[in-house]
Scaffold this active site. Structure first.
Site, PDB file in Angstrom:
ATOM      1  N   GLU A   1      45.192  54.103  -4.893  1.00  0.00           N
ATOM      2  CA  GLU A   1      44.845  54.289  -6.310  1.00  0.00           C
ATOM      3  C   GLU A   1      44.436  52.950  -6.910  1.00  0.00           C
ATOM      4  O   GLU A   1      45.242  52.235  -7.490  1.00  0.00           O
ATOM      5  CB  GLU A   1      46.041  54.880  -7.063  1.00  0.00           C
ATOM      6  CG  GLU A   1      46.742  56.045  -6.381  1.00  0.00           C
ATOM      7  CD  GLU A   1      45.831  57.245  -6.186  1.00  0.00           C
ATOM      8  OE1 GLU A   1      45.077  57.579  -7.116  1.00  0.00           O
ATOM      9  OE2 GLU A   1      45.841  57.833  -5.071  1.00  0.00           O
TER      10      GLU A   1
ATOM     11  N   ASP B   1      60.855  50.515   3.563  1.00  0.00           N
ATOM     12  CA  ASP B   1      60.907  51.955   3.782  1.00  0.00           C
ATOM     13  C   ASP B   1      60.573  52.611   2.443  1.00  0.00           C
ATOM     14  O   ASP B   1      61.436  52.792   1.585  1.00  0.00           O
ATOM     15  CB  ASP B   1      62.307  52.363   4.242  1.00  0.00           C
ATOM     16  CG  ASP B   1      62.344  53.816   4.691  1.00  0.00           C
ATOM     17  OD1 ASP B   1      61.384  54.566   4.388  1.00  0.00           O
ATOM     18  OD2 ASP B   1      63.322  54.202   5.350  1.00  0.00           O
TER      19      ASP B   1
ATOM     20  N   LYS C   1      67.125  58.200  -0.568  1.00  0.00           N
ATOM     21  CA  LYS C   1      65.806  58.846  -0.709  1.00  0.00           C
ATOM     22  C   LYS C   1      65.899  60.191  -1.418  1.00  0.00           C
ATOM     23  O   LYS C   1      65.101  61.084  -1.155  1.00  0.00           O
ATOM     24  CB  LYS C   1      65.148  58.986   0.667  1.00  0.00           C
ATOM     25  CG  LYS C   1      64.986  57.651   1.369  1.00  0.00           C
ATOM     26  CD  LYS C   1      64.583  57.786   2.810  1.00  0.00           C
ATOM     27  CE  LYS C   1      64.512  56.398   3.452  1.00  0.00           C
ATOM     28  NZ  LYS C   1      64.325  56.458   4.904  1.00  0.00           N
TER      29      LYS C   1
ATOM     30  N   HIS D   1      39.629  54.324 -16.819  1.00  0.00           N
ATOM     31  CA  HIS D   1      39.430  54.884 -15.481  1.00  0.00           C
ATOM     32  C   HIS D   1      37.953  54.944 -15.134  1.00  0.00           C
ATOM     33  O   HIS D   1      37.523  54.559 -14.058  1.00  0.00           O
ATOM     34  CB  HIS D   1      40.014  56.310 -15.411  1.00  0.00           C
ATOM     35  CG  HIS D   1      41.400  56.352 -14.871  1.00  0.00           C
ATOM     36  ND1 HIS D   1      41.686  56.667 -13.581  1.00  0.00           N
ATOM     37  CD2 HIS D   1      42.584  56.101 -15.477  1.00  0.00           C
ATOM     38  CE1 HIS D   1      43.001  56.620 -13.399  1.00  0.00           C
ATOM     39  NE2 HIS D   1      43.566  56.285 -14.539  1.00  0.00           N
TER      40      HIS D   1
END
Lengths: 349, 349, 349, 349
Positions: B37, B244, B168, B339
């Site tokens: 992105e 991670d 997580k 954008h």
């Protein structure tokens, strides 16, 4: 920025193939996992072996798809905010026409709203074809806000996004109202396969799912989530296929549910809001394009069908990894033994 | 796996430098962001410009650090589970010695427990030096379980991880009991800088933070989280530095809090459980090693100091991106205009 | 107020006796339930019958007790807030002395804190004897704040309560850090009793607990809670014994966990933060005093022992009602059939 | 049960009158509060005084009303569960007819569903007139289940209630999908009234609402809730009017939002799922009937209008109490000073 663009190289392997069946995807398909955590590969690989030992493999059910953006308007008070809701609702067709006019793919499908004091949160949901749709819905929300603000409803601009979307945040709203693809992957594994391939038994698996995933997540204060490690598989698959991987935050909210049955172990992963796309940001990169092609997600299909296929494959990968890790955790010491064996192997020992 | 290992190449840029101050990290430092992105780069870059316009830049406060693993034992009933808690607590020194004996870095620091019926969840916290510590604490938990199970307390093995860790997964427990590094990044931005660099004003920012991040997240059903997009910055920084990155799931739970003051805009990002490491899985890869070196996280320091520095820099990056996006969202239409301008520029227009 | 004080008369019955065992309470004891919902009486009554058919009845395990209040201080920034934490921590003995000086019962036992930007939330926990302790901890927090603010730490008064307590709000913090009494009630019911008294079987009960209480609560977006209707029993018992019944909000967060075993149905209710007292507001009213006396909670015991006994009895009542309702829900139509039969009986038919 | 029915006498006062305006309720009305906690009376009374100093008083906006029950079906797998959803959806008119046939008031209005593995949770919403509707929807759900199970969709009975309703549990689903009455109460208070009657100022109030209710609740791990003490007012009003007061558990989830404006303090309480009724269990008792009559909730009106009026009054009471407590908490020491003054007064000093 101060620097030319470079690349970060994430180690990647294709594992499987995984056997899947369902409307969205069918067949034996290898899946790519990009990760710094190499134990993930054999773990998902073991789940894929299980899938291939069952005639239908992992069944994929896709229940819904949409993309959302919530806009925030500010009124003088709740009465005005509430009145504006009725007005907007009655003129939804105008908003739908405006959205369709400015985008080839985005279609405004519905609105959900909540009034908090004088604040009006409107959550719009859209069909977005094969894209994940982040930009599409932001553009659409822009169009919607401009129009609504022109209607003289006494509303002021609050924010193009009111966090009621919710993007890349773990919340309850996405699962309840829908966002992205809602996918369930499930499989009925014969006892012999459970014993031989997973080195465990159905009752131990069902117990572990309840005790760890459901009770453990409950006391941890999880929200609409009860699984062991969906995030790992999602991240690796997302990176390998050019997805916006920050969407693993909400994507990893899902529920593993299992039953020990006479015929074997019923094992399921319900993933209610997977944000995936086969077109858009990142999808034009050569290695991403190649990965999507190899996954069969570059075919001529109805809008959304390629993304649905991808979502189904991701759900299958999630099931493979979840199944394998949970199986390992039913046996004392197995997780570390496997890790160490793998590390020795990786080191070339 | 069916395939040789390849790589997934994530586009990466170094942005900044960001100016930071505090015990954990001090100076002007460029930061790497690996992402599909691309709008993230100029967004964080703008925040970095803001940091450089304030003498102290972004102040970094590190409040705590630890890594955890929760084991699950199964007793006959609650009374036995409760009795076992006392027994384990009284023999914690034995467990500490055993953990220290099998690891150079892991130190068992504390235990928190919860009994649910006959299930005993014990959450152990450890010092883990400069590693993120996933494997270290799993290894330690293995050692602990084996020992506890040998004590004849009437406990059976439940699971090496009981989801009360929580790894997580977005939960409440990590923020309340601690896991990883707890970091607050904050800055006091003069009104002129708010106006010129962020093109907004302090009152609009403070209102947006309340309405969108706090109220919006509340109605979305968020848990211990109120921010716009921490996940984006975390993911990009994590990938570039070999972390991670599935830990962005819980890492992105954090709170943005702002105040419009006479002197300017006070803006803060509180990130209570950042899992980061400068050694361990993935850190040996050449590009990761280089990135960590360039960030100054390869120095000879006390155990944990390099990881703390990295955590501080990540928090600073989070603040930069959060500040910039929120500023854009105070102005109708700005997000899409930016954008589109960026897309044109990327296309070489 | 515009009116003389009157009373609201809540219909009340004593049901049972319930058979309980454990350190906190032991024997066969009738329990009072004040409620407008008359079906609750026979429902809890059936659970009590089950308890009497098992030698030990319902076992009560009390794991912890405390009362908390969180104060909110405002600093200039996170660094100052963080520095203040260390200062306060180092002077805890002074705070403890001050609290003990102004109250016969309140003892400051610990502090937990969280810094969000420049906001410092300090959650103090206290021993409060046999009182529920609301006023005691507010008084103590007042004393603490005045003292801390006098120390010149750069803190300003934020609020005497920062919602991190948390009182009468459903949150995660109380279960994780403790507040009120933490009680587990459990029982092992022989299959024959399950069949005859509960008209169901152990497997159906265990399945229902997983599917409805755990999975159903998860998708509903519950926080640290998985039960069918703890709130009903808590409310009725609280009203009958003069408790501040608004504490059922957090009190009703708890987890029902069951297992189908060879010997029968293992069934448990874990209630981690029950706020109860045998002295204080409301306890002097004649009917309350009488109820507490009849429950054996007016004996000369160590401080806290009467309240612990009461907490144990409430937990037993919760288990009775939970068991009975879940049993009814395993059978299609039973709930309504029972309701209708009861309504006919109440109408004198 | 072992005993004749007695009563528990809860001390009760009528406070106010509170001035309210809106479609649901309009005028100056005294409100009854049954509670063991006597400080609640003057606290709500102060809020009522504030309401009378503003021409429109507290404005009441009722946004929606319904009652829900979720049934749980068990299928062989997700594909069958998903197929059943379509089948049920296509035959909703049959279900609507069956529900209408067995009840004078209940009308089936909608269905929301979620599939988790092979489990199908269907949440039905109903119009229930002036009743709170607990029994009405259970009866309706019974009818629905019997019918659906007769359709040969491969579904088995799971539970008449699947906890996705959610009744008397704090969850996210009720606020997002609706349950009970959704009410916002708000008021704009001139600065002079804030100063004189509340002894504080608008900026302090707005700051406190953000810091305590929003940030504090966030770190406490609250779910869709950010207020100081809605539960207190709800309980007292519920008891005095014969409500099922266990519904304060979800009823107390709501959001206080305030703004310091030029004209004064804007203060609002949004209460998205108030379960209230003016007919049904408990409403026939003499003192309840009298209370409802005095509140003007015994008039001949359209079905639902009396309950809406009651909901509006309850929301007004919530605002009065919330406003008053928060005002007290802006001033160091005021809460305890007020408590002590009150205690002296109660003791006749």
């Amino acid at each position: 920025m101060t620097d030319a663009e470079t690349v970060t190289a994430i180690p990647t392997r294709w594992v499987g193939p995984v056997r899947v069946s369902g409307d969205a995807v069918h067949g034996e398909i290898e899946i790519p996992l990009a990760t710094y955590e190499s134990p993930l590969w054999p773990s998902v690989g073991r789940g894929a072996r299980v899938s291939r030992s069952v005639p239908d493999g992992i069944r994929i059910t896709v229940a819904g798809e949409s993309m959302t953006r919530s806009t925030l308007f500010v009124a003088a008070d709740a009465a005005h905010a509430h009145a504006a809701v009725s007005a907007i609702r009655s003129r939804l067709p105008e908003l739908q026409a405006a959205v369709s006019a400015q985008s080839r793919y985005a279609r405004l499908e519905g609105m959900h709203e909540e009034v908090v004091g004088n604040l009006l949160f409107t959550r719009f949901s859209f069909a977005v074809g094969d894209a994940s749709g982040h930009n599409m819905v932001t553009q659409a929300a822009d169009t919607i806000m401009e129009l609504v603000l022109s209607w003289g409803l006494g509303l002021e601009y609050g924010s193009i996004s009111g966090n009621f979307c919710s993007d890349k945040k773990a919340t309850a709203v996405n699962g309840i109202l829908g966002r992205g693809r809602s996918v369930v992957a499930d499989i009925l594994i014969p006892h012999e396969v459970v014993r031989k391939t997973l080195r465990t038994d159905a009752a131990s698996m069902a117990d572990l799912v309840v005790r760890k995933n459901l009770v453990g997540s409950t006391i941890a204060g999880a929200i609409r989530s009860a699984n062991a490690h969906y995030a790992n598989m999602l991240l690796a698959f997302y990176l390998a296929t050019g997805q916006d991987a920050a969407n693993i935050v909400e994507g990893s909210q899902g529920i593993t549910y299992a039953e020990a049955r006479e015929e074997g172990l019923y094992f399921s992963c319900s993933i209610p809001h997977l944000i995936v796309g086969t077109v858009g940001n990142g999808k034009h990169l050569a290695h991403v394009d190649e990965a999507l092609d190899r996954l069969g997600c570059r075919e001529e299909r109805d809008p959304g069908a390629n993304a649905r296929r991808l979502a189904g494959l991701i759900a299958a990968a999630v099931l493979c990894g979840e199944l394998s890790l949970l199986a390992a955790q039913t046996n004392p010491g197995e997780l570390m033994t496997a890790h160490r064996a793998l590390e020795r192997k990786e080191r070339g020992a």
